[in-house]
Structures are given as C-alpha cells and as structure tokens.
Design an enzyme around this catalytic site. Structure first.
Site, PDB file in Angstrom:
ATOM      1  N   HIS A 118       0.988  30.813 143.367  1.00 32.67           N
ATOM      2  CA  HIS A 118       1.961  29.785 143.723  1.00 32.67           C
ATOM      3  C   HIS A 118       2.666  29.252 142.482  1.00 32.67           C
ATOM      4  CE1 HIS A 118       0.146  28.918 147.956  1.00 32.67           C
ATOM      5  NE2 HIS A 118       1.027  29.899 147.964  1.00 32.67           N
ATOM      6  N   ASP A 150       3.838  26.463 141.308  1.00 32.38           N
ATOM      7  CA  ASP A 150       3.444  25.289 140.529  1.00 32.38           C
ATOM      8  C   ASP A 150       2.236  25.562 139.649  1.00 32.38           C
ATOM      9  OD1 ASP A 150       1.979  25.462 142.946  1.00 32.38           O
ATOM     10  OD2 ASP A 150       1.473  23.345 142.912  1.00 32.38           O
ATOM     11  N   HIS A 151       1.719  26.793 139.713  1.00 33.42           N
ATOM     12  CA  HIS A 151       0.592  27.184 138.867  1.00 33.42           C
ATOM     13  C   HIS A 151       0.925  28.321 137.906  1.00 33.42           C
ATOM     14  CE1 HIS A 151      -2.561  24.840 141.078  1.00 33.42           C
ATOM     15  NE2 HIS A 151      -1.587  24.855 141.983  1.00 33.42           N
ATOM     16  N   HIS A 160      -7.628  29.301 150.201  1.00 34.89           N
ATOM     17  CA  HIS A 160      -6.253  28.805 150.121  1.00 34.89           C
ATOM     18  C   HIS A 160      -5.354  29.789 150.872  1.00 34.89           C
ATOM     19  CE1 HIS A 160      -3.168  26.199 148.726  1.00 34.89           C
ATOM     20  NE2 HIS A 160      -2.618  27.049 147.888  1.00 34.89           N
ATOM     21  N   HIS A 171      -3.899  17.284 140.588  1.00 33.12           N
ATOM     22  CA  HIS A 171      -3.063  17.976 141.585  1.00 33.12           C
ATOM     23  C   HIS A 171      -2.728  17.036 142.752  1.00 33.12           C
ATOM     24  CE1 HIS A 171      -1.943  21.186 144.530  1.00 33.12           C
ATOM     25  NE2 HIS A 171      -1.591  21.852 143.434  1.00 33.12           N
TER      26      HIS A 171
END
Length: 323
Positions: A64, A66-67, A139, A269
């Site tokens: 993802h 944002d990582h 996830h 987070h």
C-alpha cells in the site's frame, strides 16, 4: 536500541503527520534500519540525524502506497549522494515488481548493490546491528510484521560466580574481563572466557504493518520489550467503518498487549480524523485513542508523533527521549 518515528499517519499525510516510516537505530554507531517508507520519507529524514548513506536495510510491510511510495525517491537520493555500500530491501514480491516498474519507466539508475529479499515466515536476516524475522499479518494485501533482536551485546564478568568459587574482588577481575588466563595463588587456573556473560539482556521489539488481528503476533511478541502497532481507529469508529479496511482499533491492540504482558506498547498509524488539538468540541481526538487503550492496558503506553524517539534502555524499559 532507539526507535524514531518519521511518519505516523494512516492513508494520507496531515499537516502534523507524514505517512508510515519508522527508523530503528542503535545507541552507538550510525548504521540503522527503516521499516516502511511512505511518501516524503526522505524529506522527514532531513529533520533528523539519520544519514541515508548509513542505512543498512529497508523492511517494507506491504505494498500500500502510504507504506512504500517514498521508496524510489529515497533510493534515488542515495545514488545521487554517492552511496557505494550495499543495501538490503525486504518485502513482498509486489514491492520489488513496483520498484522495477519505476526503474524502467523513469530511467532510475541504482549503481550501488541493492539486494532484494522476499519476506516469508522463514526470514532470518542477520545484520550487524540486529537479527530480523517476520510474521504474516491479516490485511487486504499480503502484509508482515518484523521482529528485531539486538545482536551486539557487550560482555561483562560473572562476578557472582567468581565469588561463589571463592575468588574475591581484586585486579584478577580486570584480567579475566579482558579474556585472559589467570593463575591464582592457590594454583587454580581460570580462563576469562569461561566467566564472560552478556552485560544485559538483548533488546527486542516488533514493528507491525496494517493488521486487524493482533493475536497473530502472539508468538513473535514472546519476550519482546516493546510492540509498535497500528491503531487506526477507536473501536466505535471501527464498528461504523466495518471490517473491509482490515485495520485495528486501539482497544483491540491494547487487549492483545495486556494478554501477552508486553511491557511497552507504542501506537501509531492514526486515521487523519484524530487530531492532537480538535477544532471543535466533540471532534475526534488522539486522546480518544489513548483513553481507549488505557482502559485495557496496564503497561507503558505511548502514542507516537512524528520525530518522536523512544529508547529501549539496557534495563529493558522504554522511554520517550527529549527532542
């Protein structure tokens, strides 16, 4: 062992928080490890003493953005700044495919050795500073947590054993501390290596990626001094959002940490809806997350902010360092 947060927001950055990136660095020495590399991580690094040229490994939890959107830029800057030392990149296969696409379509050149290691439950990465293992999480995409165990623990002298054996404190202790062989007045010969013990217990922590089942970390968290885990929502908000995003609430993470007797819990987070200073009465606040976690957890609880540094001391206690 120090932990510096370079980004603590979920999904998108805010004015106070960048997206996910966490640096693990030793008390001494300059080598360090990065867990996740969200967009603009290299900008965040410019506000710290951490040098990208001393970065030893990057551990990506999942694909993802944002990582991992900051990964190509950080690697490119290392090239522009003359990096020659090897760099290890660990993550799912999708991370390597993403990076290869960026390299191909932007003509990114990386001339220093870049070794990709596909993460698995059998990962056993040995760096100078620490050993790294991995645990699969729950996830929407393949996602992992990383456990980091300190490797270079200095040795001390087992003075209790010496005194039990009738060797009182004397200059002999200093020679044994150096690993020398010593002949005592009574004729006994002692080898300093036989009396070497770790000066303190090796420090360890787990840094998790996005995960809606903290219980999956039960084995990985055995004996750790700290757990770093996402707490994207409070439980009431998580119930409204529903299970599809597959994130945890502060309540659920705190319940897990308490059940495992983990000494310190660092939450990160956070959804952008949670503000440090709410604009209006009734707005979602970081204090909502703190209160929810404290209702379940009795250890040392911290809510991370960007540029916070936490130290796991030689006594195993976790403390937030002054800026």
């Amino acid at each position: 062992m120090n932990i510096t947060f370079l980004g603590t927001s979920s999904g998108a950055p805010t004015r106070q928080r960048n997206v996910s990136a966490t640096a693990i660095h030793p008390e001494t020495g300059r080598g360090w490890v990065l867990v996740d590399c969200g967009e603009a991580t290299q900008h965040q690094l410019q506000r710290t003493r951490l040098s990208p040229l001393k970065l030893k490994a990057i551990l990506i939890t999942h694909i993802h953005g944002d990582h991992c959107y900051g990964l190509p830029g950080l690697l490119a800057s290392c090239q522009l700044n003359g990096r020659t030392e090897p760099l290890v990149l660990v993550g799912p296969a999708s991370v390597w495919a993403y990076l290869q696409a960026v390299i191909k379509h932007t003509e990114l050149r990386i001339e220093y050795p870049l070794e990709f290691v596909e993460v698995s439950s059998q990962l056993a990465l040995e760096l100078d500073e620490c050993g790294v293992t991995a645990t699969r999480l729950s996830h929407r995409v393949e996602c992992w947590a990383y456990r980091l165990d300190e490797r270079q623990v200095p040795t001390g002298l087992d003075t209790e054993r010496l005194q039990r054996e009738g060797v009182p404190p004397s200059p002999v202790y200093g020679r044994l501390q150096k690993g020398e062989r010593v002949t005592l007045d009574d004729g006994r010969e002692l080898n300093g290596e036989d009396y070497a013990v770790p000066a303190y217990a090796a420090r360890s922590l787990v840094v998790g990626g996005d995960n809606d089942r903290p219980d999956l970390l039960a084995g990985a968290c055995e004996g750790v001094h700290a757990l770093v885990h996402e707490a994207t929502y409070t439980e009431p908000v998580l119930q409204k959002v529903g299970p599809e995003p597959q994130h945890s609430s502060a309540l659920r993470v705190a319940q897990f940490a308490q059940s495992q007797s983990i000494p310190a819990l660092i939450l990160t987070h956070f959804s952008p809806r949670y503000r440090k200073v709410p604009r209006r009465s009734g707005d979602a606040s970081l204090e909502d997350l703190r209160s929810e976690a404290l209702s379940q957890y009795q250890g040392d609880l911290f809510l991370a902010e960007d540029f916070d540094t936490f130290c796991i001391g030689r006594d195993g206690r976790v403390q937030r360092l002054e800026p």
